[in-house]
Write a protein that holds these residues in place. Structure first.
Motif, PDB file in Angstrom:
ATOM      1  N   LEU A  37     128.806 -54.262 152.224  1.00 10.17           N
ATOM      2  CA  LEU A  37     129.723 -54.630 153.305  1.00 10.17           C
ATOM      3  C   LEU A  37     130.377 -53.387 153.902  1.00 10.17           C
ATOM      4  CD1 LEU A  37     131.342 -57.779 151.678  1.00 10.17           C
ATOM      5  CD2 LEU A  37     130.099 -57.771 153.837  1.00 10.17           C
ATOM      6  N   ASN A  38     130.769 -52.451 153.043  1.00 15.14           N
ATOM      7  CA  ASN A  38     131.346 -51.196 153.527  1.00 15.14           C
ATOM      8  C   ASN A  38     130.334 -50.401 154.350  1.00 15.14           C
ATOM      9  OD1 ASN A  38     133.373 -50.502 150.531  1.00 15.14           O
ATOM     10  ND2 ASN A  38     133.771 -51.804 152.304  1.00 15.14           N
ATOM     11  N   GLY A  39     129.061 -50.519 153.997  1.00 20.12           N
ATOM     12  CA  GLY A  39     128.036 -49.829 154.756  1.00 20.12           C
ATOM     13  C   GLY A  39     127.905 -50.341 156.176  1.00 20.12           C
ATOM     14  N   VAL A  40     128.205 -51.618 156.363  1.00 15.80           N
ATOM     15  CA  VAL A  40     128.133 -52.213 157.696  1.00 15.80           C
ATOM     16  C   VAL A  40     129.418 -51.986 158.484  1.00 15.80           C
ATOM     17  CG1 VAL A  40     127.890 -54.384 158.972  1.00 15.80           C
ATOM     18  CG2 VAL A  40     126.482 -53.960 156.942  1.00 15.80           C
ATOM     19  N   PHE A  41     130.569 -52.200 157.827  1.00 20.36           N
ATOM     20  CA  PHE A  41     131.853 -52.197 158.534  1.00 20.36           C
ATOM     21  C   PHE A  41     132.700 -50.952 158.284  1.00 20.36           C
ATOM     22  CE2 PHE A  41     130.810 -56.715 157.758  1.00 20.36           C
ATOM     23  CZ  PHE A  41     130.747 -57.150 159.071  1.00 20.36           C
ATOM     24  N   GLY A  42     132.283 -50.110 157.339  1.00 18.33           N
ATOM     25  CA  GLY A  42     133.117 -48.993 156.934  1.00 18.33           C
ATOM     26  C   GLY A  42     134.100 -49.430 155.863  1.00 18.33           C
ATOM     27  N   ARG A  43     134.660 -48.452 155.163  1.00 17.33           N
ATOM     28  CA  ARG A  43     135.672 -48.739 154.141  1.00 17.33           C
ATOM     29  C   ARG A  43     137.040 -48.382 154.703  1.00 17.33           C
ATOM     30  NH1 ARG A  43     135.706 -46.863 147.748  1.00 17.33           N
ATOM     31  NH2 ARG A  43     137.715 -47.808 147.222  1.00 17.33           N
ATOM     32  N   HIS A  44     137.954 -49.339 154.683  1.00 20.46           N
ATOM     33  CA  HIS A  44     139.270 -49.164 155.284  1.00 20.46           C
ATOM     34  C   HIS A  44     140.337 -49.316 154.201  1.00 20.46           C
ATOM     35  CE1 HIS A  44     137.365 -49.431 159.248  1.00 20.46           C
ATOM     36  NE2 HIS A  44     136.640 -50.424 158.732  1.00 20.46           N
ATOM     37  N   ALA A  45     141.183 -48.329 154.063  1.00 22.31           N
ATOM     38  CA  ALA A  45     142.165 -48.286 152.987  1.00 22.31           C
ATOM     39  C   ALA A  45     143.025 -49.539 152.972  1.00 22.31           C
ATOM     40  CB  ALA A  45     143.052 -47.052 153.140  1.00 22.31           C
ATOM     41  N   ALA A  46     143.172 -50.129 151.781  1.00 20.03           N
ATOM     42  CA  ALA A  46     144.034 -51.287 151.535  1.00 20.03           C
ATOM     43  C   ALA A  46     143.588 -52.539 152.282  1.00 20.03           C
ATOM     44  CB  ALA A  46     145.482 -50.962 151.881  1.00 20.03           C
ATOM     45  N   LYS A  47     142.348 -52.563 152.777  1.00 21.01           N
ATOM     46  CA  LYS A  47     141.842 -53.715 153.506  1.00 21.01           C
ATOM     47  C   LYS A  47     140.697 -54.372 152.741  1.00 21.01           C
ATOM     48  CE  LYS A  47     144.519 -53.161 157.113  1.00 21.01           C
ATOM     49  NZ  LYS A  47     145.594 -54.138 157.453  1.00 21.01           N
ATOM     50  N   ARG A  48     140.518 -55.658 152.989  1.00 20.65           N
ATOM     51  CA  ARG A  48     139.436 -56.406 152.365  1.00 20.65           C
ATOM     52  C   ARG A  48     138.093 -55.948 152.912  1.00 20.65           C
ATOM     53  NH1 ARG A  48     141.981 -61.661 150.558  1.00 20.65           N
ATOM     54  NH2 ARG A  48     144.182 -61.355 151.034  1.00 20.65           N
ATOM     55  N   ALA A  49     137.058 -56.075 152.081  1.00 22.80           N
ATOM     56  CA  ALA A  49     135.719 -55.707 152.529  1.00 22.80           C
ATOM     57  C   ALA A  49     135.215 -56.674 153.588  1.00 22.80           C
ATOM     58  CB  ALA A  49     134.755 -55.684 151.348  1.00 22.80           C
ATOM     59  N   SER A  50     135.675 -57.914 153.539  1.00 20.43           N
ATOM     60  CA  SER A  50     135.362 -58.919 154.553  1.00 20.43           C
ATOM     61  C   SER A  50     136.628 -59.714 154.815  1.00 20.43           C
ATOM     62  CB  SER A  50     134.238 -59.840 154.085  1.00 20.43           C
ATOM     63  OG  SER A  50     133.871 -60.737 155.099  1.00 20.43           O
ATOM     64  N   GLY A  51     136.797 -60.158 156.054  1.00 23.89           N
ATOM     65  CA  GLY A  51     138.060 -60.797 156.421  1.00 23.89           C
ATOM     66  C   GLY A  51     139.187 -59.788 156.478  1.00 23.89           C
ATOM     67  N   ALA A  52     138.877 -58.577 156.925  1.00 24.33           N
ATOM     68  CA  ALA A  52     139.854 -57.481 156.872  1.00 24.33           C
ATOM     69  C   ALA A  52     141.058 -57.721 157.775  1.00 24.33           C
ATOM     70  CB  ALA A  52     139.175 -56.166 157.256  1.00 24.33           C
ATOM     71  N   LYS A  53     140.838 -58.358 158.908  1.00 23.55           N
ATOM     72  CA  LYS A  53     141.940 -58.634 159.830  1.00 23.55           C
ATOM     73  C   LYS A  53     142.419 -60.056 159.621  1.00 23.55           C
ATOM     74  CE  LYS A  53     143.196 -58.729 164.748  1.00 23.55           C
ATOM     75  NZ  LYS A  53     142.691 -58.555 166.137  1.00 23.55           N
ATOM     76  N   GLY A  54     143.703 -60.232 159.296  1.00 24.83           N
ATOM     77  CA  GLY A  54     144.208 -61.583 159.071  1.00 24.83           C
ATOM     78  C   GLY A  54     145.705 -61.611 158.924  1.00 24.83           C
ATOM     79  N   PHE A  55     146.230 -62.802 158.734  1.00 22.29           N
ATOM     80  CA  PHE A  55     147.663 -62.970 158.540  1.00 22.29           C
ATOM     81  C   PHE A  55     147.910 -64.204 157.681  1.00 22.29           C
ATOM     82  CE2 PHE A  55     146.527 -65.215 162.413  1.00 22.29           C
ATOM     83  CZ  PHE A  55     147.187 -66.435 162.299  1.00 22.29           C
ATOM     84  N   CYS A  56     149.144 -64.337 157.229  1.00 18.82           N
ATOM     85  CA  CYS A  56     149.479 -65.332 156.221  1.00 18.82           C
ATOM     86  C   CYS A  56     150.337 -66.470 156.785  1.00 18.82           C
ATOM     87  CB  CYS A  56     150.227 -64.687 155.066  1.00 18.82           C
ATOM     88  SG  CYS A  56     149.366 -63.277 154.330  1.00 18.82           S
TER      89      CYS A  56
END
Length: 331
Positions: A37-56
């Motif tokens: 997943l990181n190979g496709v989207f990159g690795r972003h500090a403190a973020k999920r490998a998938s569903g990285a953008k979200g809210f609660c």
């Protein structure tokens, strides 16, 4: 020893890769999937490998009386079961565009009677891109960006897609529909099969579907061009100040021949369904607050008594990869 303790113990072992048995039974472990997943989207500090953008959000589940009469799980006991909810965009890009025709996800963690819990993890697409972890790894591998150029190999992707046309179903489904106008105006599908223990002593295979009570509402063609890139969180925050978002929780029953362990194949819409509850999201949760869900894992194998997983191989792979992603977000 509680079921919750046993679950998190197994997740921790999977995350560190110290269980030889797990490696033997599931060669595609969480480390492999997260790396891909990181190979496709990159690795972003403190973020999920998938569903990285979200809210609660916060809310509750209220089961129907009929569900409690038919099934044994504490999920269906009367009352309001408190829920922590996370809405997200699919993929590992924390700067993804809310206007794009792409996946929207939901995670729900519920507090049940007798200190039991349950998680749901689903999306607004009724099937998964692959049928096995190995196939998902192949799908991601061919879409990885070249580390030098930062570009994907379109010819390789086209060749893979031609050889594996069933992996294109999710993309076709997404592109055929406008982007949701709200996280509250789209259905969510828990694409795997689970078994509910019945009051009749039998085990009933089902798939979960959350249907928005206002029906599906998508952006207009004009709105897909003119809405702000990051409108979904603000829209939800404003929405719940006047009225909660609500979904009818349905279970879908298969007919003979419907696959029970292949999430790449959706069950037809004409299958028998039953409403078993209502999910209500009634408040936005501010990042950094006491009930912020950012550090939570929504694991489809976190199940209460009376609900069992199928032998769908993607379930174990998802559970393991979520544990790895959680560990990396803390590093």
């Amino acid at each position: 020893m509680s079921k919750t303790f046993l679950l998190w113990s197994s997740l921790a072992l999977a995350a560190t890769g110290v269980t030889a048995q797990a490696e033997e039974t599931n060669p595609v472990d969480g480390e492999v999937l997260v790396n891909k997943l990181n190979g496709v989207f990159g690795r972003h500090a403190a973020k999920r490998a998938s569903g990285a953008k979200g809210f609660c959000a916060a809310g509750y589940l209220e089961p129907t009386a009929e569900a409690g009469q038919r099934f044994t799980s504490p999920l269906f006991q009367p009352g309001q079961h408190q829920a922590s909810i996370r809405f997200s965009n699919g993929g590992g890009n924390p700067a993804s565009d809310d206007r794009a025709r792409s996946t929207r996800g939901i995670g729900v963690k519920m507090e049940l009677p007798d200190d039991d819990t349950m998680d749901w993890a689903g999306s607004n697409v009724p099937m998964f891109v692959a049928s096995t972890p190995e196939e998902f790894v192949e799908y991601l591998t061919v879409r990885a960006k070249d580390p030098v150029t930062g570009k994907k190999d379109k010819a390789a992707i086209d060749a893979y897609s031609k050889a594996n046309p069933h992996t294109l179903k999710t993309g076709k489904y997404i592109k055929a529909r406008p982007a949701p106008a709200s996280v509250a105006s789209t259905p969510y599908f828990m694409i795997h099969t689970f078994y509910l223990e019945g009051q009749d002593g039998k085990s009933h295979p089902v798939r979960w579907v959350f249907q928005p009570e206002g029906g599906y509402v998508g952006l207009t063609a004009e709105q897909e061009k003119t809405m702000p890139k990051d409108f979904l969180e603000a829209e939800f925050k404003g929405r719940v100040t006047s009225a909660p978002a609500r979904w009818s929780i349905m279970v879908q029953f298969p007919k003979e021949g419907d696959p029970l362990n292949n999430a790449n194949i959706a069950w037809p819409d004409d299958r028998e369904t039953m409403k078993v509850g209502t999910l209500v999201a009634n408040s936005y949760v501010t990042k950094g607050s006491a009930n912020d869900c950012t550090g939570q894992v929504y694991d489809p194998l976190a199940l209460p008594d009376g609900i069992e997983p199928s032998d769908d191989p993607m379930l174990e792979a998802r559970s393991s990869s979520y544990a790895v992603s959680l560990t990396r977000r803390s590093e």
